[in-house]
Design a protein around this motif. Sequence first.
Motif, PDB file in Angstrom:
ATOM      1  N   PRO A   1       4.633   4.308   2.633  1.00  0.00           N
ATOM      2  CA  PRO A   1       4.804   5.369   1.643  1.00  0.00           C
ATOM      3  C   PRO A   1       4.653   4.887   0.197  1.00  0.00           C
ATOM      4  CG  PRO A   1       6.918   4.755   2.594  1.00  0.00           C
ATOM      5  CD  PRO A   1       5.861   4.050   3.389  1.00  0.00           C
ATOM      6  N   HIS A   2       5.035   3.638  -0.074  1.00  0.00           N
ATOM      7  CA  HIS A   2       4.884   2.994  -1.387  1.00  0.00           C
ATOM      8  C   HIS A   2       5.783   3.580  -2.474  1.00  0.00           C
ATOM      9  CE1 HIS A   2       1.687   0.405  -0.054  1.00  0.00           C
ATOM     10  NE2 HIS A   2       0.929   1.431   0.309  1.00  0.00           N
ATOM     11  N   THR A   3       5.962   4.897  -2.529  1.00  0.00           N
ATOM     12  CA  THR A   3       6.771   5.498  -3.591  1.00  0.00           C
ATOM     13  C   THR A   3       7.963   6.234  -3.001  1.00  0.00           C
ATOM     14  OG1 THR A   3       5.600   7.618  -3.637  1.00  0.00           O
ATOM     15  CG2 THR A   3       4.690   5.810  -4.980  1.00  0.00           C
ATOM     16  N   ALA A   4       9.014   6.377  -3.812  1.00  0.00           N
ATOM     17  CA  ALA A   4      10.236   7.040  -3.357  1.00  0.00           C
ATOM     18  C   ALA A   4      10.012   8.512  -2.980  1.00  0.00           C
ATOM     19  CB  ALA A   4      11.319   6.907  -4.425  1.00  0.00           C
ATOM     20  N   PRO A   5       9.273   9.287  -3.769  1.00  0.00           N
ATOM     21  CA  PRO A   5       9.073  10.683  -3.375  1.00  0.00           C
ATOM     22  C   PRO A   5       8.378  10.833  -2.023  1.00  0.00           C
ATOM     23  CG  PRO A   5       8.535  10.396  -5.694  1.00  0.00           C
ATOM     24  CD  PRO A   5       8.734   9.033  -5.125  1.00  0.00           C
TER      25      PRO A   5
END
Length: 209
Positions: free
Chosen positions: A96-100
């Motif tokens: 996913p790489h990002t929190a959102p």
Amino acid sequence: MSPEPKYALLLASASPGRRRVLTDAGLHFDTRVSQVDEDAVLAAAVAADGPQDADATALLLARAKAENVAATAGTHTLVLGCDSVFEIDGVAYGKPHTAPVATERWQQMRGRSGVLHSGHWLIDAGTGTGHGTVTSTVVHFAHVSDAEIHAYVASGEPLPCAGGFTIDGLGAAFIESIEGNYQNVIGLNVSMLRELLARHQVPITSLWR
């Protein structure tokens, strides 16, 4: 003490989990991170053959990583490339790489099941001969709350992981059960490595420390 193995095993991965699997299995190995552009590899595959299934994607990237490292490895070196892809509702997901993105994934996965595909490719750097396989494990997730999801994402653990979870860390609390090999969910199935080594006529016992 066991003698030094005739073949050296080189893991083409930066994954701490994969390194731990090999260490716990008592194997001699070194690590060299591949320099593969995964997006470029996938784009080329789609252009040539069309969209890839999740298991095919895992094997394709595992092979690319192994071949990349093998190009600069010495003779009598077996290079192991691995890649994992998570599939739910027929859709393949990587890191996913990002929190959102991780938060959205977990809101989709909670209380449901998906399949974690791990590709393994083992290549003889001296001859260029390679063999590969994919193993798949069904993962059943708990009904976790929004608060638990936000706390887990805030820990940073799921961001670099295929599917946005681990089974050997904080994420274990949110996995109710699995169907298949536990190590496969970490990203490296030692039983499958044994079979690939055998195809190179290298017994896994020769790599024991």
